[in-house]
Scaffold this motif. Structure first.
Motif, PDB file in Angstrom:
ATOM      1  N   UNK A  98      44.796  47.111  26.384  1.00 50.29           N
ATOM      2  CA  UNK A  98      43.875  47.759  27.481  1.00 50.29           C
ATOM      3  C   UNK A  98      43.578  46.744  28.412  1.00 50.29           C
ATOM      4  N   UNK A  99      44.238  46.632  29.612  1.00 50.64           N
ATOM      5  CA  UNK A  99      44.307  45.533  30.412  1.00 50.64           C
ATOM      6  C   UNK A  99      43.346  45.689  31.630  1.00 50.64           C
ATOM      7  N   UNK A 100      42.459  46.841  31.664  1.00 50.89           N
ATOM      8  CA  UNK A 100      41.816  47.149  32.791  1.00 50.89           C
ATOM      9  C   UNK A 100      40.855  46.096  33.192  1.00 50.89           C
ATOM     10  N   UNK A 101      40.027  45.628  32.395  1.00 50.39           N
ATOM     11  CA  UNK A 101      38.824  44.648  32.638  1.00 50.39           C
ATOM     12  C   UNK A 101      39.694  43.275  32.977  1.00 50.39           C
ATOM     13  N   UNK A 102      40.677  42.863  32.317  1.00 51.37           N
ATOM     14  CA  UNK A 102      41.223  41.609  32.541  1.00 51.37           C
ATOM     15  C   UNK A 102      41.987  41.701  33.876  1.00 51.37           C
ATOM     16  N   UNK A 103      42.522  42.799  34.351  1.00 51.27           N
ATOM     17  CA  UNK A 103      43.136  42.736  35.648  1.00 51.27           C
ATOM     18  C   UNK A 103      42.046  42.602  36.624  1.00 51.27           C
ATOM     19  N   UNK A 104      40.897  43.535  36.434  1.00 51.10           N
ATOM     20  CA  UNK A 104      39.941  43.699  37.376  1.00 51.10           C
ATOM     21  C   UNK A 104      39.180  42.220  37.478  1.00 51.10           C
ATOM     22  N   UNK A 105      39.055  41.435  36.367  1.00 53.39           N
ATOM     23  CA  UNK A 105      38.443  40.084  36.553  1.00 53.39           C
ATOM     24  C   UNK A 105      39.093  39.129  37.609  1.00 53.39           C
ATOM     25  N   UNK A 106      40.484  39.417  37.425  1.00 52.91           N
ATOM     26  CA  UNK A 106      41.507  38.448  38.628  1.00 52.91           C
ATOM     27  C   UNK A 106      41.300  38.991  39.821  1.00 52.91           C
ATOM     28  N   UNK A 107      41.152  40.461  39.902  1.00 54.40           N
ATOM     29  CA  UNK A 107      40.948  40.848  41.169  1.00 54.40           C
ATOM     30  C   UNK A 107      39.746  40.439  42.264  1.00 54.40           C
ATOM     31  N   UNK A 108      38.691  40.317  41.166  1.00 52.89           N
ATOM     32  CA  UNK A 108      37.468  39.837  41.689  1.00 52.89           C
ATOM     33  C   UNK A 108      37.613  38.214  41.938  1.00 52.89           C
ATOM     34  N   UNK A 109      38.219  37.489  40.977  1.00 54.22           N
ATOM     35  CA  UNK A 109      38.276  35.946  41.202  1.00 54.22           C
ATOM     36  C   UNK A 109      39.261  36.020  42.655  1.00 54.22           C
ATOM     37  N   UNK A 110      40.117  36.778  42.628  1.00 58.92           N
ATOM     38  CA  UNK A 110      41.116  36.603  44.011  1.00 58.92           C
ATOM     39  C   UNK A 110      40.418  36.980  45.413  1.00 58.92           C
ATOM     40  N   UNK A 111      39.331  38.153  45.253  1.00 60.43           N
ATOM     41  CA  UNK A 111      38.729  38.395  46.365  1.00 60.43           C
ATOM     42  C   UNK A 111      37.576  37.163  46.562  1.00 60.43           C
ATOM     43  N   UNK A 112      37.322  36.419  45.448  1.00 58.98           N
ATOM     44  CA  UNK A 112      36.296  35.670  45.855  1.00 58.98           C
ATOM     45  C   UNK A 112      37.040  34.333  46.530  1.00 58.98           C
ATOM     46  N   UNK A 113      38.212  34.272  46.644  1.00 62.91           N
ATOM     47  CA  UNK A 113      38.963  33.179  47.482  1.00 62.91           C
ATOM     48  C   UNK A 113      38.878  33.518  49.035  1.00 62.91           C
ATOM     49  N   UNK A 135      40.725  35.989  50.982  1.00 67.94           N
ATOM     50  CA  UNK A 135      41.987  35.964  51.250  1.00 67.94           C
ATOM     51  C   UNK A 135      42.226  36.555  52.702  1.00 67.94           C
ATOM     52  N   UNK A 136      43.332  35.988  53.220  1.00 68.13           N
ATOM     53  CA  UNK A 136      43.578  36.157  54.658  1.00 68.13           C
ATOM     54  C   UNK A 136      43.737  37.624  54.870  1.00 68.13           C
ATOM     55  N   UNK A 137      44.540  37.999  53.860  1.00 66.60           N
ATOM     56  CA  UNK A 137      45.097  39.452  54.374  1.00 66.60           C
ATOM     57  C   UNK A 137      44.605  40.491  52.780  1.00 66.60           C
ATOM     58  N   UNK A 138      43.772  41.398  53.032  1.00 65.18           N
ATOM     59  CA  UNK A 138      43.341  42.323  52.302  1.00 65.18           C
ATOM     60  C   UNK A 138      42.983  43.800  52.726  1.00 65.18           C
ATOM     61  N   UNK A 139      43.802  44.972  52.085  1.00 70.91           N
ATOM     62  CA  UNK A 139      43.872  46.265  52.668  1.00 70.91           C
ATOM     63  C   UNK A 139      42.367  46.806  52.611  1.00 70.91           C
ATOM     64  N   UNK A 140      42.125  47.523  53.491  1.00 70.72           N
ATOM     65  CA  UNK A 140      40.803  48.359  53.803  1.00 70.72           C
ATOM     66  C   UNK A 140      40.319  48.917  52.335  1.00 70.72           C
ATOM     67  N   UNK A 141      41.290  49.521  51.637  1.00 68.46           N
ATOM     68  CA  UNK A 141      40.974  50.602  50.366  1.00 68.46           C
ATOM     69  C   UNK A 141      40.638  49.454  49.461  1.00 68.46           C
TER      70      UNK A 141
END
Length: 296
Positions: free
Chosen positions: A79-94, A96-102
């Protein structure tokens, strides 16, 4: 090369394929073919620059979110949803130069429920059929051996940011092709078998009739065209880069399939060596293979 080595070569090739297609295509993103020709002739080298002012070998959201998915799967494969989501949030916190609108809107909306965040982003923007979940889904085919698991997790990771079913369907189709490639099927055969009876079946006989943009259906049409009408890894990612438009994402998605098929050994050394996130790719490849073998 034994079975372990052959499978590692394909998994490592797929991850590097995403990164190489991303880094090469990042130079030409949003450009037209005419603009690319005027500035670069026919781009074949990873030189950075472009709208994001990339360093040579620097990757964008395509590769970084692929690593987020891979690393999340490794934490909790059932059930990887929360683990993936945690990494999305961490990456967003950096920042990033390029991130899609959606994806940006989904991450902004997240308050504990990923599917709700994706639905709200869909409502906010009026659509969510982008290619941002397709660009990152390949690790799912690498981590699991049961097609039911691959389909379930492919849809789940897509729905975390892209509410539209067309994005999830593309992820499933893409990973079903990757599943076949990991089992040693020829690239053209794998694509043809999965496209039959789908909305993409016409691509077996005709060229895309759309721009190489971020709409997931258009992106996938170009990816299929590139992998069916090229004869090497290098040819596939170079053609993607010289399309312009959403060239980094089309390159990443096509490069992922090409990398699985041709293997890491089939990626030109100068491309693989140029990538700046090599250590994370190497680690993810070995750990995904170990997870895959543990589930067989």
């Amino acid at each position: 090369m034994g079975d372990y080595g052959r499978l590692l070569n394909r998994i490592k090739g797929g991850l590097y394929g995403v990164a190489v297609g991303d880094a090469l295509g990042g130079t030409t993103e949003f450009m037209t073919p005419h603009e690319i020709k005027e500035k670069h002739g026919y781009l074949t080298e990873i030189i950075g620059g472009g709208v994001w002012r990339l360093e040579p070998g620097e990757v964008t959201d395509d590769t970084m979110m692929t690593l987020c998915v891979a690393e999340g799967l490794l934490v909790n494969p059932d059930d990887p949803r929360e683990a993936i989501g945690t990494r999305f949030i961490e990456w967003y916190g950096t920042k990033p130069k390029d991130i899609g609108n959606i994806i940006r809107q989904s991450l902004r909306n997240y308050e504990g429920d990923w599917f709700e965040a994706a639905f709200l982003a869909h409502m906010d923007l009026g659509q969510s059929a982008g290619n941002g979940s397709l660009m990152r889904c390949l690790p799912v085919a690498m981590a699991y051996t049961d097609l039911k698991d691959i389909e379930r997790i492919s849809r789940m990771q897509s729905k975390m940011t892209h509410y539209d079913e067309r994005s999830g369907e593309a992820c499933v189709l893409y990973n079903r092709i990757a599943y076949r490639l990991l089992h040693g099927e020829p690239l053209a055969d794998a694509v043809r078998r999965e496209l039959q009876g789908t909305m993409y079946e016409d691509l077996l006989h005709s060229e895309p009739n759309c721009e190489p943009g971020g709409f997931v259906v258009h992106t996938f049409r170009w990816v299929i065209h590139l992998v069916l009408h090229s004869s090497s890894f290098g040819e596939i990612v170079q053609k993607a880069a010289n399309l312009g438009g959403d060239s980094d994402t089309i390159g990443a998605i096509a490069g992922g399939l090409a990398g699985v098929y041709y293997g890491y050994d089939g990626i030109p050394a100068e491309y693989a060596e140029a990538i700046l996130v090599k250590e994370r790719l190497e680690t993810a490849a070995v750990r995904l293979l170990e997870l895959r073998l543990s589930r067989m």
